[in-house]
Structures are given as structure tokens and as C-alpha cells.
Design an enzyme around this catalytic site. Structure first.
Site, PDB file in Angstrom:
ATOM      1  N   GLY A 168       0.787  -1.228   0.000  1.00  0.00           N
ATOM      2  CA  GLY A 168       0.000   0.000   0.000  1.00  0.00           C
ATOM      3  C   GLY A 168       0.817   1.274   0.000  1.00  0.00           C
ATOM      4  N   HIS A 169       2.136   1.171   0.010  1.00  0.00           N
ATOM      5  CA  HIS A 169       2.992   2.362   0.116  1.00  0.00           C
ATOM      6  C   HIS A 169       4.088   2.316  -0.929  1.00  0.00           C
ATOM      7  CE1 HIS A 169       5.543   5.432   2.128  1.00  0.00           C
ATOM      8  NE2 HIS A 169       4.407   5.809   2.679  1.00  0.00           N
ATOM      9  N   PHE A 170       3.924   2.600  -2.062  1.00  0.00           N
ATOM     10  CA  PHE A 170       2.742   3.026  -2.813  1.00  0.00           C
ATOM     11  C   PHE A 170       2.601   2.077  -3.998  1.00  0.00           C
ATOM     12  CE2 PHE A 170       4.439   6.932  -0.902  1.00  0.00           C
ATOM     13  CZ  PHE A 170       3.333   7.381  -0.224  1.00  0.00           C
TER      14      PHE A 170
END
Length: 158
Positions: free
Chosen positions: A61-63
Site C-alpha cells: 500500500g505504500h505506494f
């Protein structure tokens, strides 16, 4: 120094693998962020290493499309390296004591950390008083600084 702690010469500990890191720290996957210790000078400094893999959970999720290790996790990796330094320097292994971080100061993020690198974690004691220790840390990829921070920790019962 016992054989289990790694080879020690004049207060310098070498050959400190992830099993020894896990014996010094309470952290476990996915939040164990120190893979090995390259060198540790008792009561002075540590050079630890984190192998940053694309398989790290935080990259999901990052990124998406541009994976970057979160800055707070770089600080956590430095804090864990400091924890190993404190445990070894103060003889806390197996004592039931933990290193709790109390303050983070002057955090600066200089360069991104992407998958596939070795993140070098350099931490030094700047002050020790009974149960409170201060540290200065720098994360690096080669000669490029990715993160710098000063932090304070307290030694407490678990």
C-alpha cells in the site's frame, strides 16, 4: 561474551545473525526490521543491516506502482538497532527488561528506500543515565543518507 552472542574482540561484536537479533529483541515478523548486525562496539555504536525486499507487507500500500519504505519504519529499524546496542552494552539479554522508546527528535528523510536494497543502520549512544539512553541514528544506502534521527529510550521491566 558467550559464543552465542557472536565473536567479540575488545568490545566489538561481529557475526551477529538474525537468530541473535531475535534473542535480543521482542519484535517478530512482520515488524522485525533488523536482519543482522555487521558490527557492534559495546557502549558506543552499532552497524546493523535490513535487507529491503519487495515481499515486505508495507509495499502493498505504500505506494502501488512506486514502492517506498515508509519513513516511520526506517526510524523503527534504527530504534531496533539501538535496542540491540542497549541490550548488549547494558547486559540485558535474558533479564526481562525491554527498551521502550520515549521521544523522537530531529527526524529528517533525505532519500527514498525502494525494494532490493540493503539499508545500513548506524546508531550511536549519545548519552546514558541509569535507565534512560539517548541515541543518534542514520539509515543509509551505500553513501546516501535516507534518514537521520535522534531518539530517547527507557529501560523498563517487560
Amino acid at each position: 561474551m558467550s559464543e552465542e552472542q557472536g565473536a567479540a574482540t575488545d568490545g566489538v561484536i561481529l557475526d551477529y545473525d538474525v537468530r541473535k537479533v531475535m534473542a535480543a529483541l521482542p519484535h517478530r515478523y512482520p515488524l522485525l526490521l533488523v536482519d543482522r548486525v555487521a558490527s557492534l562496539t559495546l557502549n558506543e555504536r552499532i552497524h546493523a543491516v535490513k535487507a529491503v525486499s519487495m515481499n515486505e507487507q508495507f509495499f502493498q500500500g505504500h505506494f502501488p506502482g512506486r514502492p517506498i519504505m515508509p519513513g516511520v519504519l526506517q526510524i523503527e529499524a534504527l530504534a531496533q538497532a539501538a535496542g540491540v546496542l542497549a541490550v548488549e552494552s547494558l547486559g540485558l539479554a535474558g533479564s526481562g527488561k525491554l527498551v521502550y522508546f520515549m521521544a523522537i527528535e530531529d527526524a529528517k528523510f533525505r532519500n527514498p528506500v525502494e525494494p532490493g536494497v540493503l539499508l545500513d543502520l548506524h546508531v550511536e549512544f549519545t548519552q546514558k543515565r541509569s535507565r534512560v539512553c539517548k541515541f543518534s541514528g542514520k539509515a543509509m544506502i551505500g553513501d546516501k543518507v535516507t534518514c537521520e534521527v535522534n531518539f530517547t529510550a527507557m529501560i523498563a521491566d517487560s
